[in-house]
Write a protein that holds these residues in place. Sequence first.
Motif, short mmCIF file in Angstrom:
data_model
loop_
_atom_site.label_atom_id
_atom_site.label_comp_id
_atom_site.label_asym_id
_atom_site.label_seq_id
_atom_site.Cartn_x
_atom_site.Cartn_y
_atom_site.Cartn_z
N LYS A 19 -7.19 0.81 3.89
CA LYS A 19 -7.73 -0.54 3.67
C LYS A 19 -6.75 -1.60 4.17
N ASP A 20 -5.47 -1.34 3.93
CA ASP A 20 -4.43 -2.28 4.37
C ASP A 20 -4.37 -2.34 5.90
N ILE B 25 -15.73 2.68 -0.14
CA ILE B 25 -14.58 2.33 0.70
C ILE B 25 -14.70 2.99 2.06
N GLU C 292 -17.16 1.13 4.07
CA GLU C 292 -16.60 -0.17 4.46
C GLU C 292 -15.63 -0.01 5.63
N ILE C 293 -14.77 1.01 5.57
CA ILE C 293 -13.81 1.24 6.65
C ILE C 293 -14.55 1.56 7.95
N SER D 82 -6.21 -0.01 -4.70
CA SER D 82 -6.63 -1.29 -4.10
C SER D 82 -5.63 -1.68 -3.02
N ALA D 83 -6.05 -2.57 -2.14
CA ALA D 83 -5.18 -3.04 -1.06
C ALA D 83 -4.42 -4.28 -1.52
N SER E 183 -5.59 3.13 -0.20
CA SER E 183 -5.00 1.79 -0.14
C SER E 183 -4.43 1.51 1.24
N SER F 151 0.84 -1.20 0.00
CA SER F 151 0.00 0.00 0.00
C SER F 151 0.87 1.24 0.00
N ASP G 263 -6.42 -7.42 -1.97
CA ASP G 263 -7.47 -7.52 -3.00
C ASP G 263 -7.00 -8.37 -4.17
N ASN H 33 -7.28 -4.43 7.07
CA ASN H 33 -7.04 -5.84 6.77
C ASN H 33 -6.02 -6.45 7.74
#
Length: 818
Positions: free
Chosen positions: A648-649, A703, A706-707, A562-563, A645, A539, A566, A652
Amino acid sequence: MEKILRDTTDDGSNVKENPEQKRSGLVKRLASVSNQLKRMTSVSKPARLDRSKSTAGQALNGLKFISKADRGAGWTAVEKRFAKITKTNEGLLLRCNFGECIGMNSKDFALVLFDALARRRGMTRDVIDKDQLKDFWEQISDQNFDSRLMTFFDMMDKDGNGRLTEDEVREIINLSSSANNLPTIQKKADEYAAMIMEVLDPHKTGYIMVESLKELLMQAEAEPGLTNSKERKQLSQMLTEKLKPTLDPNPLRSWYHGVRFFVLDSWQRIWVIALWLMIMAILFIYKYTQYKNRAVYEVMGHCVCLAKGAAETLKLNMALILLPVCRNTITWLRAKTSLGVLVPFDDNINFHKVIAVGITIGVGIHAIAHLACDFPRLIAATPEAYMPLAKFYGEEQPKSYMHFVKSTEGITGLGMVFLMAIAFTLAMPWFRRGKLEKKLPGLLKKLASFNAFWYTHHLFVIVYILLIIHGYYLFLSKEWYKKTTWMYLAIPITLYACERLIRAFRSSIETVKVLKAPAYPGNVLNLHMSRPKNFEYKSGQYMFINCPAVSQFEWHPFSITSAPQDDYLSVHIKSLGDWTKAINRVFAEVTSKPPPVGDMLHGSNNPVFPKIMIDGPYGAPAQDYRKYEVVLLVGLGIGATPMISIIKDIINNTDAKEQGQLIQMDKGSQKESQGKKERFKTRRAYFYWVTREQGSYDWFKNIMNEIAERDRSKVIELHNYCTSVYEEDDARSALIHMLQSISYAKSGRDIVSETRVKSHFAKPNWEDVYKQVAMDHPGANVGVFYCGSPVLTKELRRLALEFTHNTNTRFSFHKENF
């Protein structure tokens, strides 16, 4: 101070409030407002508003009609503008010029304000004189909140009956959303007007009173802030005092401290630049001394020494300038070695530019020394003086400049200077970023573009060919081992050539397929592509993209959004230059009409998208965020892409870590492997996204939601700032702020971003942002990562240095460079 810092963070529950708890509290307050209104209206029937009285309201800061952005500098400034505007109108100010005169740049809002002020005074004309303007000014600049509230109510109350109907509320919503450039809110004006009536008109009377409006506005003003404890307020004041610049009476000590801080902050850059300058100085002195001891010195003097010394530094710099753009090599060194501790890889492009300046200076000295000094001395030399030089310049003594111009050395030298002048000029920000596009005539407009920069920069291929020829056909060096130009260039050119071959090879085997290509407001294209099997990235990294349908040769860098976890690759491309506009147009033409906003083109009926080739990934400053326990991520406009990114990382990795801990607990072990060093250190992240347009939120809406939903541990603090909206204490945004509070309390969704992340208005106060992080994380090493236009770089870097030097929290600033 440190004790306060420890006490503050020991009780984290008192510092940070769970967003769900905050929303629950807001719901309760709104319900309380509604109940109070019911009690008020149940005692007696609402009477008409008595405009001669002012309720004993609190002296709140809201509902200001003149904001900082409008620069209403007081009555003196208004008088000057009045005199200028009414110069040809016999001292009368027209209604249409009212906004300009008082310093309000929202024309429609100013017109409605004029009407409200005139209506209160029973005025029907569309012109006012200076005395009437002063009366107007005194009212709108009144510091009393109740007075400003009455003015705001008058603006909404078009018929002047002291009651607001749903239609009048709808009108002011339309006006406020238009003034703040919020088209989505404007489209939903009916829905939001009904929402306000539902809250402020609990008995369904069909109207609301000024007391009801005031109650809700005060509730919005009273929302709890982040610094709500006595200790935090005390600490905030201490930090503010500590950050105030103090003048040291001892100038020598002040200078010492300044130099010390500079060295501590920039030691990596300093040693690299110092080493570079030292090597150049050694080469220059070596060549200068060498030619001072040769026979040519008797005729050409110091001129030839200067020319040859500069030429030697040019060889070095023409070799070095390729190294900072060997991106594969830098990415490998950043990831696989510990050289990043000593070498500032983040500044590779800056070093590339510094070397370019060195080349420019070297070319200037070399050319001037030859053309203006040693060549004229050679031409004017006596036959006896020339005789020892005949073996270098020919038996016949040169009689004019043309002898040198027509030679191989002259043609190649002038050719290089001409091509480098073009490349260096079009690499300037004024051309590369298109700042001069509107100022240049006709066809010259194309010179002010990234495309012109990209193509002319590739003239270096011809320049290096000419340089090698120029270095071989030297007047004063005939032995091959003394012709050292090729020796300097051999390794860098070979390395760079390998880099380009790797790109060609990798892009041909790592084929990607475009899965979908939604188009968003603000001319942003989002490409979702299949991910090649062996494409591993971090990321914050970026990759180059080529679209043959636009250009076979051009490759442009884009942050990967994207992460790493993904199974696809994603980039967001904003139309800013020739190439980005072209690729947006090419993808839009794939369908019969431009794709609808946010439309995801996928499924069995997918159109055949243009071919896309990728090359990467390449290292970037943001990829190192993992080594910091706390990160401050700042994205300006489309600069949010690498940060998306990263967040999101972080989610995750946080989820994976929690799952791993649960598995370990199930196995009866709560300790991690002692021999395994933890690579992911980030425990807290602050993301600030500053954008100008409401439509920009569509880029990452899903996104963000989602976060917000997945971040159960509250690791990431998300902040959206919409700069088109006026400050939260401005009358033009007061109703938007009120709507935001009601909507968020009811549904948990923000009306500006239409996400679960609540938006802020205007620009962030970056000093407060740093202060907040410093108070929450005393003694921490905070990584500050910024991506966006250079406009914010200076301020963010300055604050990082100030807080590092004045608090026990260290801020390490990093900026993306493309």
